[in-house]
Design a protein around this motif. Structure first.
Motif, PDB file in Angstrom:
ATOM      1  N   LEU A  94       0.835  -1.194   0.000  1.00 17.08           N
ATOM      2  CA  LEU A  94       0.000   0.000   0.000  1.00 17.08           C
ATOM      3  C   LEU A  94       0.878   1.256   0.000  1.00 17.08           C
ATOM      4  N   ALA A  95       1.977   1.237   0.747  1.00 15.44           N
ATOM      5  CA  ALA A  95       2.884   2.388   0.772  1.00 15.44           C
ATOM      6  C   ALA A  95       3.489   2.628  -0.609  1.00 15.44           C
ATOM      7  N   ASP A  96       3.895   1.559  -1.292  1.00  9.33           N
ATOM      8  CA  ASP A  96       4.450   1.692  -2.640  1.00  9.33           C
ATOM      9  C   ASP A  96       3.422   2.298  -3.592  1.00  9.33           C
ATOM     10  N   GLU A  97       2.187   1.820  -3.506  1.00 12.64           N
ATOM     11  CA  GLU A  97       1.141   2.349  -4.377  1.00 12.64           C
ATOM     12  C   GLU A  97       0.838   3.797  -4.023  1.00 12.64           C
ATOM     13  N   ALA A  98       0.842   4.112  -2.738  1.00  8.10           N
ATOM     14  CA  ALA A  98       0.610   5.492  -2.306  1.00  8.10           C
ATOM     15  C   ALA A  98       1.715   6.411  -2.822  1.00  8.10           C
ATOM     16  N   LEU A  99       2.957   5.938  -2.778  1.00 11.26           N
ATOM     17  CA  LEU A  99       4.062   6.741  -3.295  1.00 11.26           C
ATOM     18  C   LEU A  99       3.925   6.957  -4.797  1.00 11.26           C
ATOM     19  N   TYR A 100       3.538   5.906  -5.501  1.00 11.61           N
ATOM     20  CA  TYR A 100       3.356   6.035  -6.947  1.00 11.61           C
ATOM     21  C   TYR A 100       2.288   7.076  -7.267  1.00 11.61           C
ATOM     22  N   TRP A 101       1.112   6.917  -6.665  1.00 14.43           N
ATOM     23  CA  TRP A 101       0.007   7.834  -6.961  1.00 14.43           C
ATOM     24  C   TRP A 101       0.290   9.239  -6.453  1.00 14.43           C
ATOM     25  N   GLY A 102       0.917   9.342  -5.308  1.00 16.39           N
ATOM     26  CA  GLY A 102       1.260  10.654  -4.786  1.00 16.39           C
ATOM     27  C   GLY A 102       2.214  11.392  -5.704  1.00 16.39           C
ATOM     28  N   PHE A 103       3.224  10.663  -6.207  1.00 13.16           N
ATOM     29  CA  PHE A 103       4.173  11.279  -7.139  1.00 13.16           C
ATOM     30  C   PHE A 103       3.451  11.693  -8.423  1.00 13.16           C
ATOM     31  N   GLN A 104       2.601  10.805  -8.937  1.00 17.44           N
ATOM     32  CA  GLN A 104       1.867  11.127 -10.166  1.00 17.44           C
ATOM     33  C   GLN A 104       0.998  12.359  -9.982  1.00 17.44           C
ATOM     34  N   GLN A 105       0.300  12.413  -8.862  1.00 20.12           N
ATOM     35  CA  GLN A 105      -0.585  13.542  -8.607  1.00 20.12           C
ATOM     36  C   GLN A 105       0.220  14.822  -8.385  1.00 20.12           C
ATOM     37  N   SER A 106       1.318  14.714  -7.670  1.00 19.34           N
ATOM     38  CA  SER A 106       2.129  15.896  -7.380  1.00 19.34           C
ATOM     39  C   SER A 106       2.791  16.459  -8.627  1.00 19.34           C
ATOM     40  N   THR A 107       3.118  15.612  -9.575  1.00 22.47           N
ATOM     41  CA  THR A 107       3.793  16.083 -10.783  1.00 22.47           C
ATOM     42  C   THR A 107       2.827  16.342 -11.937  1.00 22.47           C
ATOM     43  N   ALA A 108       1.562  15.972 -11.794  1.00 16.31           N
ATOM     44  CA  ALA A 108       0.596  16.173 -12.885  1.00 16.31           C
ATOM     45  C   ALA A 108       0.498  17.638 -13.286  1.00 16.31           C
ATOM     46  N   ALA A 109       0.502  18.515 -12.300  1.00 20.91           N
ATOM     47  CA  ALA A 109       0.400  19.943 -12.619  1.00 20.91           C
ATOM     48  C   ALA A 109       1.610  20.416 -13.414  1.00 20.91           C
ATOM     49  N   VAL A 110       2.766  19.821 -13.183  1.00 20.27           N
ATOM     50  CA  VAL A 110       3.974  20.194 -13.923  1.00 20.27           C
ATOM     51  C   VAL A 110       3.866  19.712 -15.367  1.00 20.27           C
ATOM     52  N   PHE A 111       3.390  18.492 -15.552  1.00 20.06           N
ATOM     53  CA  PHE A 111       3.351  17.900 -16.882  1.00 20.06           C
ATOM     54  C   PHE A 111       2.142  18.324 -17.725  1.00 20.06           C
ATOM     55  N   TYR A 112       1.008  18.627 -17.091  1.00 18.22           N
ATOM     56  CA  TYR A 112      -0.222  18.838 -17.838  1.00 18.22           C
ATOM     57  C   TYR A 112      -0.737  20.266 -17.814  1.00 18.22           C
ATOM     58  N   SER A 113       0.013  21.194 -17.262  1.00 17.99           N
ATOM     59  CA  SER A 113      -0.403  22.598 -17.290  1.00 17.99           C
ATOM     60  C   SER A 113       0.834  23.461 -17.149  1.00 17.99           C
ATOM     61  N   ASN A 114       0.647  24.756 -17.301  1.00 18.53           N
ATOM     62  CA  ASN A 114       1.771  25.661 -17.083  1.00 18.53           C
ATOM     63  C   ASN A 114       1.531  26.554 -15.873  1.00 18.53           C
ATOM     64  N   TRP A 115       0.542  26.240 -15.061  1.00 21.85           N
ATOM     65  CA  TRP A 115       0.303  27.092 -13.896  1.00 21.85           C
ATOM     66  C   TRP A 115       1.433  27.013 -12.891  1.00 21.85           C
ATOM     67  N   THR A 116       2.161  25.896 -12.850  1.00 20.28           N
ATOM     68  CA  THR A 116       3.282  25.816 -11.909  1.00 20.28           C
ATOM     69  C   THR A 116       4.409  26.762 -12.327  1.00 20.28           C
TER      70      THR A 116
END
Length: 189
Positions: free
Chosen positions: A31-53
Motif C-alpha cells: 500500500l505504501a508503494d502504491e501510495a508513493l506512486y500515486w502521490g508522485f503522479q498527482q504531485s507532478t501532474a500539474a507540472v506535466f499537464y499545465s503551465n500554472w506551476t
C-alpha cells in the motif's frame, strides 16, 4: 489496493520512508508503494499537464532576476539565501527547462551562480542541485547559460493578464487514471 485515497497522506508516507521511520501497522509496504506512486503522479501532474506551476514559480524567478541585476550593478549581495519546499524547487527547475524528473530530497539545495566572463564581456548563470551542475534546456542543455537568455526565460514565465484556475487534485487524477500502469516502485529508505 482498493482504498479511498487522501492525497495528503502521500507526504506522511514519503516522510516516513525518507526518515527511516517504520510505517504504521495498518499500512502494508504494498500500500505504501502504491501510495508513493500515486502521490508522485498527482504531485507532478500539474507540472506535466499545465503551465500554472511555471506561473507559480514566476514571482520567485523575478526576485532572483532582480537580485542578479543588483549584484551586477552594485556588486552586492555576494550571497542570497532563500528557503522553499521541494515542490517549489520542481516548479522552478521546470520553468527553466532543467527538471530531470528527480524529486528533490530533504535538505536539497538549488544554487544559482552568476559568473562574469571578462573576455566575452557577458554574464553567465549556472544552476547546481546538491552540488551537481544541471543542464539547462533553455540554453540547449548547456551548463553555463548567458544571462540574457536566462532573463528571457524568466520573463516568459510571467502569467498572462487573464487569470486561470490551477488544476485540482481531482482533475489531475482524472488525467492520470487513463494511463495508469503498476510500476513496481519501491520506497527507498
Amino acid at each position: 489496493a482498493n482504498v479511498t485515497w487522501n492525497h495528503m497522506l502521500y507526504d506522511c508516507i514519503l516522510t516516513s520512508g525518507c526518515a527511516g521511520l517504520p510505517l504504521p501497522q495498518a499500512i502494508s509496504s504494498e500500500l505504501a508503494d502504491e501510495a508513493l506512486y500515486w502521490g508522485f503522479q498527482q504531485s507532478t501532474a500539474a507540472v506535466f499537464y499545465s503551465n500554472w506551476t511555471t506561473w507559480d514559480a514566476s514571482q520567485a524567478l523575478q526576485w532572483l532576476a532582480q537580485r542578479m541585476h543588483h549584484a551586477i550593478e552594485h556588486g552586492l549581495p555576494k550571497l542570497a539565501l532563500w528557503s522553499t519546499h521541494d515542490s517549489t524547487m520542481i516548479y522552478l527547475l521546470n520553468a527553466l527547462h532543467a527538471w530531470d524528473n528527480i524529486w528533490p530530497g530533504y535538505g536539497s539545495a538549488l544554487v544559482l551562480e552568476l559568473y562574469a566572463d571578462r573576455t566575452a564581456h557577458e554574464f553567465l548563470v549556472r544552476i547546481l542541485r546538491d552540488g551537481q551542475p544541471l543542464k539547462l534546456g533553455l540554453c540547449d542543455d548547456k551548463v553555463l547559460c548567458p544571462l540574457t537568455r536566462f532573463l528571457q526565460a524568466v520573463e516568459s514565465t510571467k502569467p498572462p493578464a487573464t487569470p486561470c484556475t490551477p488544476p485540482t487534485p481531482t482533475m489531475a487524477l482524472s488525467l492520470l487514471s487513463q494511463a495508469w500502469q503498476p510500476t513496481g516502485l519501491a520506497m527507498v529508505a
